[in-house]
Design an enzyme around this catalytic site. Structure first.
Site, PDB file in Angstrom:
ATOM      1  N   ASP A   1     -14.395   9.242  24.699  1.00 20.92           N
ATOM      2  CA  ASP A   1     -15.852   9.329  24.652  1.00 20.92           C
ATOM      3  C   ASP A   1     -16.429   9.788  25.991  1.00 20.92           C
ATOM      4  OD1 ASP A   1     -14.948   6.831  25.722  1.00 20.92           O
ATOM      5  OD2 ASP A   1     -17.024   6.137  25.693  1.00 20.92           O
ATOM      6  N   GLU A   2     -17.647  10.272  25.945  1.00 22.38           N
ATOM      7  CA  GLU A   2     -18.460  10.572  27.130  1.00 22.38           C
ATOM      8  C   GLU A   2     -17.688  11.365  28.194  1.00 22.38           C
ATOM      9  OE1 GLU A   2     -21.638   6.916  27.079  1.00 22.38           O
ATOM     10  OE2 GLU A   2     -19.665   6.509  27.925  1.00 22.38           O
ATOM     11  N   ALA A   3     -16.932  12.365  27.737  1.00 21.83           N
ATOM     12  CA  ALA A   3     -16.145  13.186  28.671  1.00 21.83           C
ATOM     13  C   ALA A   3     -17.010  14.336  29.192  1.00 21.83           C
ATOM     14  CB  ALA A   3     -14.884  13.704  27.979  1.00 21.83           C
TER      15      ALA A   3
END
Length: 530
Positions: A340-342
């Site tokens: 996530d949230e890369a």
């Protein structure tokens, strides 16, 4: 390996024994009975709501000093667990044996109707005794949690208190709606020691939660010993949000947690977040950075600024070692790879990374689960995306379902335990909104995400992120009373879903939590007993 939090917990438990006894005594009429509420109320106050309940007031059963727990060889551990729950408060010996004669006993039986499957149970309470039937030890364990709730709250005391110990008569048939009923605990932002995690395991087990997802690595801390890369723990695990001492689990401590959870029929799913949320790893080994320079350790709460070096082969040697060691320590089928949230990883690099990592997980005999972003890479149908979005529509997740993937539901605006109850809540965050108990309870996982029918829903999981949480009290305050709502969404048939009923049944849990020393939020939506 931090011990200060565990020492705090032990002191708190010891100090709480006297207070617990006082609470029990004040709750008992004349301080002479542990059974102040009507038995019929307890039979209809179970959380999660069973499939079928048929009260029989003529069948009330009293547990006495002569009561035995009869358990077959495959159910002996469950029998001992039950004796461990009931023994301290009742003061009764409650011996566990494989056979017995006469009535007045609690019998655990392996062998039930096919209707209840592998996780359900059939509970019969008559004047002559209690019979709990299931097809597996996991089913027996689930039935034991129901039996606990049929007894007065004082049964949860760890010191002896007066009886009588009466189980209301009747028949219960019960089995889960979804196979995955999870809770997630973030031990990366703030570290929680072994005893603190075990305490949470015991609490979630009461509501038939069967998966504990441990978030073991993030920007702020790496919490699991990896022998081939030791600085991950000794350096990456040396701090936490706010600059505290951090900590990590040795591999032996992690094995201990896995075994303890398994004794409660809970499977641990470990998460190593990647390719973002990796500052703790990058700070531990300079060679994992594209420029060969290790960044400083991070103690803030921002997200999306870190990334592994996607085109470097050492990244995949590193991940192969980490996932190999973690797979060997984890008997469950899944490894969680975050994803996530890369935001610091370009889209082409992200897709390249996912397609490199998926075979590594498979090579070590595990299935992949991760936050839902990774479905854009077209993972195999065995992969389990965990949906954490805040809308009821996500085309890429729906496309994955159309290809054959199942989905685990954790919508942040419905299921995140770290969201504040209201604007006055002293802990937690609010980026996904406020989540009061009615919001936690008021959605249907089987009909929530467009393009994801109930048959494609693996289950429900309630994540608890720890940016603002430092001790067990904080975990409890944010988890209770909402966690039982998610447990009911995961276990109970939708036909039993009713807010008016749930708030009354949830209120009946309050005295039990008080006895157990659980520091719960007294939501004004719930009619807690005086």
């Amino acid at each position: 390996m931090r011990n200060s939090a565990e020492r705090r917990l032990r002191r708190r438990v010891v100090a709480g024994l006297t207070a617990t006894a006082a609470v029990i005594a004040s709750a008992l009429p004349g301080a002479a009975t542990a059974d102040p509420e009507p038995l019929i109320t307890r039979m209809n106050s179970i959380v999660p709501a069973p499939v079928s309940v048929q009260p029989d007031p003529a069948g009330d059963f009293e547990i006495t000093r002569r009561t035995k727990i009869l358990a077959p060889s495959g159910g002996t551990d469950v029998g001992r667990y039950l004796a461990g729950v009931l023994g301290p408060s009742t003061g009764f010996p409650l011996p566990v044996s494989r056979s017995g004669t006469g009535g007045g006993n609690i019998a655990l039986v392996l062998g039930a109707s096919t209707r209840v499957g592998e996780s359900g149970y059939e509970l019969s309470v008559r004047r002559q005794g209690v019979t709990l039937r299931a097809n597996t030890a996991a089913g027996l364990f689930a039935g034991v949690q129901t039996l606990r709730q049929l007894l007065p709250p004082a049964v949860e005391s760890r010191v002896r208190v007066p009886g009588p110990w009466i189980v209301p008569g009747g028949q219960i048939t019960d089995y889960p709606r979804f196979g995955h009923r999870g809770a997630m605990l973030d031990v990366s932002r703030h570290f929680f020691g072994v005893e603190e995690v075990k305490r949470y395991i015991d609490q979630i087990a009461l509501y038939k939660i069967n998966v504990l997802h441990l978030h073991l690595a993030d920007d702020q801390g790496w919490r699991i010993e990896i022998k081939s890369w030791p600085r991950l723990a000794t350096v990456g695990g040396s701090t936490e949000v706010g600059g505290g001492p951090g900590g990590y689990y040795t591999q032996q401590q992690y094995r201990d947690l896995v075994a303890y959870a398994a004794s409660r029929h809970i499977t641990i799913v470990p998460e190593i977040d990647m390719p973002g949320h990796t500052n703790a790893a990058l700070a531990s080994y300079a060679e994992l950075n594209c420029d060969g320079v290790a960044p400083p350790l991070y103690t803030g709460t921002d997200v999306g600024f870190s990334s592994l070096c996607i085109r470097s082969e050492i990244t995949y040697r590193f991940l192969d070692d980490v996932l190999r060691e973690l797979a060997a320590l984890t008997p469950g089928p899944y490894l969680h790879i975050g994803t996530d949230e890369a935001h610091a990883t370009t889209e082409p690099d992200y897709l390249h990374f996912i397609n490199r990592v998926l075979p590594i997980v498979a090579r070590h005999g595990k299935k992949v689960t991760g936050w839902h972003e990774f479905v854009k890479a077209g993972p195999p149908t065995s992969a389990l995306p965990q949906y954490w979005g805040t809308t009821n529509s996500h085309p890429e997740v729906a496309a994955a379902v159309a290809r054959g993937n199942k989905v685990l539901l954790s919508p942040a605006n419905k299921a995140y335990l770290d969201m504040k109850y209201n604007r006055d809540t002293p802990l937690g965050l609010s980026w996904a909104g406020f989540i009061e108990v009615d919001t936690a309870y008021g959605w249907d996982p089987g009909n929530y995400l467009q393009g994801v029918p109930e048959t494609a829903v693996a289950g429900v999981e309630a994540p608890l992120w720890s940016e603002t949480l430092e001790i067990s009290d904080h975990i409890e305050f944010m988890a209770f009373p909402r966690l039982p709502a998610y447990a009911e969404l995961g276990w109970s048939p939708w036909s039993t879903h009713d807010w008016a009923s749930f708030r009354e049944r949830l209120a009946a849990q309050g005295p039990r939590w008080t006895v157990m020393g659980i520091d719960f939020f007294r939501s004004t939506q719930i009619p807690w007993p005086a």
